[in-house]
Scaffold this motif. Structure first.
Motif, PDB file in Angstrom:
ATOM      1  N   THR A   9       5.511   5.158  -4.445  1.00  0.00           N
ATOM      2  CA  THR A   9       4.499   4.584  -5.346  1.00  0.00           C
ATOM      3  C   THR A   9       5.130   4.268  -6.695  1.00  0.00           C
ATOM      4  N   ARG A  10       5.974   5.188  -7.158  1.00  0.00           N
ATOM      5  CA  ARG A  10       6.654   5.000  -8.444  1.00  0.00           C
ATOM      6  C   ARG A  10       7.459   3.698  -8.429  1.00  0.00           C
ATOM      7  N   LYS A  11       8.147   3.478  -7.313  1.00  0.00           N
ATOM      8  CA  LYS A  11       8.957   2.268  -7.174  1.00  0.00           C
ATOM      9  C   LYS A  11       8.059   1.016  -7.154  1.00  0.00           C
ATOM     10  N   ARG A  68       0.856  -1.189   0.000  1.00  0.00           N
ATOM     11  CA  ARG A  68       0.000   0.000   0.000  1.00  0.00           C
ATOM     12  C   ARG A  68       0.891   1.238   0.000  1.00  0.00           C
ATOM     13  N   THR A  69       0.581   2.147  -0.906  1.00  0.00           N
ATOM     14  CA  THR A  69       1.342   3.395  -0.997  1.00  0.00           C
ATOM     15  C   THR A  69       0.355   4.551  -0.998  1.00  0.00           C
ATOM     16  N   SER A  70       0.883   5.750  -1.113  1.00  0.00           N
ATOM     17  CA  SER A  70       0.013   6.926  -1.062  1.00  0.00           C
ATOM     18  C   SER A  70       0.540   8.000  -2.009  1.00  0.00           C
ATOM     19  N   LEU A  71      -0.341   8.894  -2.388  1.00  0.00           N
ATOM     20  CA  LEU A  71       0.044   9.996  -3.278  1.00  0.00           C
ATOM     21  C   LEU A  71       0.038  11.322  -2.538  1.00  0.00           C
ATOM     22  N   ASP A  72       0.108  11.281  -1.205  1.00  0.00           N
ATOM     23  CA  ASP A  72      -0.114  12.515  -0.441  1.00  0.00           C
ATOM     24  C   ASP A  72       1.085  13.445  -0.389  1.00  0.00           C
TER      25      ASP A  72
END
Lengths: 74, 473, 352
Positions: B198-200, B186-190
Motif C-alpha cells: 500500500t505504501r508503494k 487495490r491493496t490491503s492493510l491486513d
C-alpha cells in the motif's frame, strides 16, 4: 541496537503492533492506564530489529517511534 | 530512502489545531482503525516526494471528513460524495497543485458514484485514495455498496442479500474498463506485507499526478473494528479471510510508463487580444440617425416576422435589429418562444426605437412580415391600424382582408429562387422593407449582414438579394 | 464603439470574462444553454477553463473547488438544475465561497416547460438549500444589465464571500438587445482572496470548511453569516423607479414583467391614471424600505409575476400594516401578460 519507543499517551491499545511484530517484542502494558484510558503497548526491551512493521501498522501518527540505526548497514 | 528513525512524518501537522477538545496530538479514529494507517503512509509520501506545500487534501463526508485536522497541506472540506467534482475544480483552476481526494466507500461508491466515474473518465489529473471497509462508519454501521454478501449491518440486519441489495461493488475493476485512468490498484492493510505494498501504491499514485499522467486511484481494504464489532487483530483476519477473496488485490490498470505527461499550457494573453477574441474590437459601420428622418408612419416600428421554420425568419429579424442598432437606436429581438411556438409558424419580434424599449413583446405590430399563409391568417388581425403588411405572394394566394392597413404583396420566394436558393427570400424582404420604409440606410444594413451571417461566402449573394428586394417594391 | 447585438445569455458570459472569471462549469439546460455555449466558445480560446460537468450537482461542486483556490468562477442553469445545485450552494454559503450562479427561469414544477416563468423566486431568494443562509440576488431585465449585473455579481461575491445569483426569466435570457461594454474596456484582475488555498506554502494554513462540531461554535458561525446578510441589507439594496413621484398606484415586478409594466404605465398615464413602476434590482436584499414608503403614500400596490405569487410575499412583509392594499396578478406556465391585459387589471383596481 534498534529499538522502539512507545509514546504512552498517544497509544490507543489496539494491539496491531503487538500482532505485527515478527520478533514478538511488544506487549500490552496492563500495569499502565494512559491519559486516553487504554493499556498502551510496551517494548519488551530487547529483540527489536528495526523492521518498522509496528510503525506502519500503528494507526496513530505519534504513538511509536522506531530507532533502527543498526539496521542501516544491511 | 532508508531512514534511521521512523516517527510521525512531516506531512502531518505538528499540532492538530483544527481538532476540537484538549487532545490535539491523536486522531479522532477508533482504536485499530485503518484510516490512521493510510494517513501515515500518505503523510510520509508527501514529505518524501517533496509536495507537502503544493498539496490540497479534499475531505468529504464519512469518518475521514476530518482529514483536514491532520495534514500540513491546504485543506478543503466538501459535501458527501462530491470530492472528485471539487477536486476537478481545484485542479483545473490551479494545475500546479497536487490534489488528493480521500474517500470512504459510502461516499465514493454510493452517493458519489457518478462523480468518481466521470472524474476517472475525464482522466482528471488527481489522486484518489478510496478506503473500502465494507461499511458506513461515521453514521453508525450501515450497509455500503461494498458490504459483503451475508454481512450484517444496521441496515442489513439479516445479512446482505443478492435479491435485495445486489452484489458488492468492485470499484477498481469497474473503473479499469475506462480508457482515461492511468493507474488503478487495490491493496490491503491486513498485514505488514500488504501495508508495504500500500505504501508503494500511495507513492506511485501521487507521483503519477506529479508527472501529469492523469487519474490515479488506490482502493485500500481497511478495517473498521468498531462497526464490524471485532477486535483490531480479528479485523485484520476478517479482511484476509472474507474481503480479499471477493476483492482480489493487485494492479488493475497501469499505463503510467507508456503515457506522456500532460501539463495544461499556461496561456498568457494580453487584455487587448482578449477583447479582440471577444469580438469587442470589430470595425463596424455606425451612423447615428434621427428617427425623424424616417417617414412618420414607419417610425419606432414594432415588427413581427412570421413564416415556416427554415424561411430565415429569425435571421431576417436579427438583420433589422443589428442594423437599427448601428443608427444609434434601441433595439430588441426575441424569437417565438413558449406557447407562441404552436401552430406551424416560426416568428420573431423586433423593436427599433429612438427611446427606451419598455415591453419588448410585440402583440400588435406596426409592421408585419408574413412569409406564408398561416402567418397572414394568424397575425393579420393583430396589426395596428395604419400599419403595414409585407406578404409573400409566392406562397399566399389572397390579399389581406383589412382596409385600414397598407398591404404590400411581393413574390419574395420567386425572386429568391431566381437568385439560386429559396433561402435568400428573407433578404429580399429586408430590401423591400427598407426601400419602402426608409428605416435604415442600405450601406448600414449591408455592413450589418457581415455580423449576422456566420458563413461569410453567402454575404455577397445576400447583398444582391437585398438589392433585388429594394428594386421590386 | 463597443456595442453588440447579443442574447442576454451571451451577455452574461462577456460580462463574466470582463470581470476576470477564470472558470465556467455547467450542464446543458434550456433556456440557459446559450450561456454554456458562449462559455465553451470563449473561455478556452483565452486560456481559461470551460468544463461540461456530469451533472448540475457536480458543476456547482467544481465551482466550490475553483472558488476555493481564489479564482472567479461561475455556473448557470434553470429551475430543475438550480434545485440540484442547492446542495453545493448551501455548502458554498457555509464555507463562504464567492460563486456566481445564473438562473434563467423556466416553467415548473417538475419538468414543466421551457417557457419563461418566475417560479424559482422562493428557491433562489429564500436560501433554497439547508441551513441559515441567503444569497445575494440580482435581477436583470435587459441585455445590458445581463452584462453589467454579472460584473457587479463578481464584485459583490468577493466583497461578501458569498454565492451571488443572477436571476431572470427565459425571456430576458433569449432576447437579443444591444449591449454596450464599459469604456474603457478593462479586464478585472485586481481581486484578491487571502483566505483561499492555492497549493503553496503561504496559503496552506487556510481552511475551507463548513463543519463546526460544537453547538456554540456553529451558532457563532451562523451569527457571523447573519451579520453579513444584515450588512448586505444596509449597503446593497438596488431598485429602479419610473414615474413614481406623483403616482397614485404603484405597479411592481422584476425581469420581463417590469418591462411590460413600464409600457403599461405609459398607456395608463395617457388614459389619465397616474401609475408608477417600482422595480427591484436586488431581490435579496429586498428593497423593503422603498415599498414601505410607497405603501404609506398610495392606496394600492399592484404586483405582477410569472408565478403563483412569490415575490409578493416579500412586498406584503415590507408593507406590513401600512394603508396600501396589495394586489397580485400572476400568469404561469410561460404565459407573459400583454400590456393591454395589465392596463385592464390596473384600471379595475384604480376604478375600484
Amino acid at each position: 541496537m534498534p529499538k522502539i519507543v512507545v509514546q504512552i499517551d498517544h497509544c490507543k491499545g489496539c494491539g496491531l503492533c503487538i500482532d505485527a511484530c515478527p520478533q514478538q517484542c511488544i506487549e500490552e502494558d496492563s500495569e499502565v492506564l494512559n491519559k486516553l484510558g487504554y493499556h498502551p503497548a510496551k517494548y519488551k526491551g530487547q529483540g527489536c530489529t528495526g523492521c518498522g512493521f509496528c510503525f506502519y501498522t500503528c494507526p496513530e501518527p505519534d504513538a511509536i517511534i522506531v530507532y533502527k540505526k543498526d539496521e542501516e548497514a544491511k | 530512502m532508508a531512514k534511521d528513525i521512523l516517527r510521525k512524518p512531516g506531512g502531518f501537522m505538528d499540532t492538530f489545531v483544527y481538532k476540537p477538545g484538549q487532545d490535539k496530538g491523536n486522531t479522532h479514529y477508533c482504536p485499530g482503525c485503518g484510516h490512521g494507517i493510510l494517513h501515515k503512509l500518505i503523510a510520509e509520501a508527501l514529505v518524501d516526494l517533496g509536495v507537502v506545500d503544493r498539496t490540497i487534501m479534499v475531505s468529504p463526508v464519512g469518518c475521514s471528513v476530518f482529514v483536514y485536522y491532520y495534514f500540513a497541506t491546504g485543506n478543503i472540506q466538501v459535501a458527501h460524495g462530491r470530492a472528485p467534482a471539487v477536486a476537478t475544480g481545484l485542479k483545473r483552476s490551479n494545475p500546479d497543485s497536487i490534489v488528493i481526494s480521500y474517500q470512504g466507500d459510502g461516499d465514493l461508491a454510493a452517493i458519489g458514484g457518478n462523480n468518481i466515474l466521470h472524474a476517472a473518465n475525464r482522466g482528471e489529473n488527481i489522486t484518489v485514495f478510496f478506503v473500502n471497509n465494507a461499511i458506513y462508519g461515521m453514521t453508525g454501521g450501515q450497509m455500503a455498496p461494498t458490504t459483503l454478501l451475508g454481512q450484517k449491518t444496521m441496515t442489513s440486519p439479516y445479512g446482505r442479500k443478492i435479491e435485495n441489495e445486489g452484489y458488492p461493488m468492485k470499484v477498481v475493476e469497474l473503473l479499469s474498463t475506462l480508457s482515461a485512468p492511468a493507474y488503478l490498484e487495490r491493496t490491503s492493510l491486513d498485514d505488514s506485507k500488504n501495508i508495504a505494498k500500500t505504501r508503494k501504491a500511495v507513492r506511485k499514485a501521487i507521483q503519477c499526478q506529479i508527472d501529469g499522467k492523469g487519474f490515479s486511484l488506490v482502493e485500500v481494504l481497511s478495517m473498521c473494528p468498531s462497526q464490524w464489532k471485532t477486535t483490531p487483530v480479528e479485523s485484520k483476519k476478517w479482511i484476509k479471510e472474507r474481503m480479499i477473496p471477493y476483492y482480489p488485490l493487485g494492479v488493475k490498470k497501469d499505463v503510467i510508463e507508456e503515457r506522456a505527461g500532460y501539463f495544461p499550457p499556461k496561456i498568457d494573453i494580453d487584455d487587448e487580444s482578449i477583447k479582440e477574441m471577444l469580438g469587442l474590437k470589430k470595425e463596424k459601420l455606425f451612423r447615428d440617425r434621427a428617427m425623424s428622418d424616417v417617414p412618420e408612419k414607419y417610425r419606432n416600428p414594432q415588427i413581427k416576422i412570421a413564416g415556416f421554420g427554415g424561411q430565415g425568419v429569425l435571421l431576417l429579424g436579427q438583420t433589422l435589429a443589428e442594423a437599427g442598432m448601428r443608427h444609434g437606436w434601441n433595439v430588441s429581438w426575441i424569437p417565438s418562444y413558449g406557447p407562441e411556438m404552436r401552430g406551424g409558424t416560426a416568428n420573431c419580434q423586433v423593436n427599433i426605437s429612438e427611446g427606451p424599449i419598455g415591453s419588448p413583446v410585440v402583440d400588435f405590430p406596426t409592421i408585419l412580415v408574413a412569409l406564408n399563409k398561416p402567418s397572414l391568417d394568424k397575425f393579420e388581425e393583430t396589426v395596428q391600424p395604419g400599419g403595414v403588411v409585407f406578404y409573400n405572394t409566392s406562397m399566399i394566394d389572397r390579399k389581406p382582408k383589412r382596409n385600414d392597413i397598407e398591404a404590400i404583396g411581393l413574390p419574395f420566394s420567386d425572386i429568391a429562387d431566381e437568385l439560386g436558393s429559396l433561402k435568400f427570400a428573407n433578404m429580399v424582404v429586408v430590401g423591400a422593407v427598407l426601400e419602402k420604409t426608409k428605416l435604415i440606410d442600405m450601406d448600414i444594413v449591408k455592413d450589418a449582414l457581415k455580423e449576422v451571417i456566420h458563413n461569410k461566402k453567402f454575404v455577397e449573394t445576400n447583398i444582391v438579394a437585398i438589392d433585388r428586394g429594394a428594386k421590386a417594391v | 464603439m463597443s456595442k453588440e447585438l447579443i442574447k442576454g445569455n451571451e451577455a452574461i458570459i462577456k460580462g463574466a470574462l470582463l470581470a476576470g472569471a477564470k472558470c465556467y462549469f455547467g450542464y446543458p439546460i434550456t433556456p440557459a444553454s446559450e450561456i454554456a455555449h458562449a462559455a465553451a466558445f470563449y473561455f478556452p480560446a483565452i486560456g481559461r477553463t470551460f468544463l461540461q460537468a456530469e451533472s448540475e450537482i457536480a458543476a456547482i461542486q467544481m465551482c466550490y473547488g475553483a472558488a476555493g483556490t481564489g479564482v472567479r468562477c461561475l455556473t448557470a442553469s434553470s429551475g430543475p438544475g438550480i434545485s440540484l445545485k442547492q446542495e453545493g450552494i448551501s455548502y458554498s454559503a457555509g464555507s463562504e465561497l464567492p460563486i456566481v450562479i445564473a438562473d434563467i427561469m423556466r416553467g415548473g414544477p417538475g419538468l414543466g416547460n421551457i417557457a419563461p416563468e418566475q417560479s424559482d423566486y422562493n428557491q433562489v431568494v429564500k436560501g433554497g438549500g439547508h441551513g441559515n443562509y441567503k444569497c445575494l440576488v440580482l435581477a436583470p431585465n435587459c441585455g445590458q444589465e445581463m452584462c453589467d449585473l454579472t460584473i457587479l455579481a463578481f464584485d459583490l461575491a468577493d466583497k461578501y464571500r458569498t454565492p451571488v445569483y443572477i436571476l431572470t426569466d427565459g425571456f430576458i435570457g433569449q432576447m437579443m438587445e444591444s449591449v454596450e461594454f464599459p469604456q474603457p474596456l478593462k479586464i478585472d484582475q485586481s481581486h484578491k482572496a487571502e483566505w483561499a488555498i492555492m497549493g503553496n506554502k503561504e496559503t496552506k494554513h487556510n481552511l475551507i470548511n463548513s463543519i463546526y462540531l460544537e453547538a456554540e461554535e456553529l451558532e457563532e458561525h451562523n451569527i457571523k453569516l447573519q451579520r453579513k446578510y444584515a450588512e448586505m441589507e444596509k449597503n446593497e439594496v438596488r431598485f429602479q423607479t419610473y414615474k413614481t413621484e406623483d403616482a397614485e398606484i404603484i405597479v411592481s415586478g422584476y425581469g420581463i414583467v417590469s418591462r411590460v409594466l413600464k409600457s403599461a404605465v405609459d398607456v395608463l398615464r395617457k388614459q389619465g391614471i397616474k401609475a408608477g413602476l417600482m422595480r427591484p434590482i436586488t431581490l435579496f436584499p429586498f428593497p423593503k424600505n422603498e415599498y414601505a414608503k410607497f405603501a404609506a403614500k398610495v392606496d394600492n400596490i399592484f404586483v405582477c409575476e410569472l408565478s403563483n405569487g412569490q415575490m409578493v410575499d416579500d412586498v406584503r412583509l415590507a408593507v406590513g400594516k401600512a394603508k396600501a392594499k396589495i394586489h397580485f396578478y400572476g400568469r404561469m406556465g410561460g404565459v407573459v401578460p400583454t400590456v393591454a391585459e395589465l392596463v385592464e387589471k390596473i384600471t379595475e383596481i384604480v376604478k375600484g
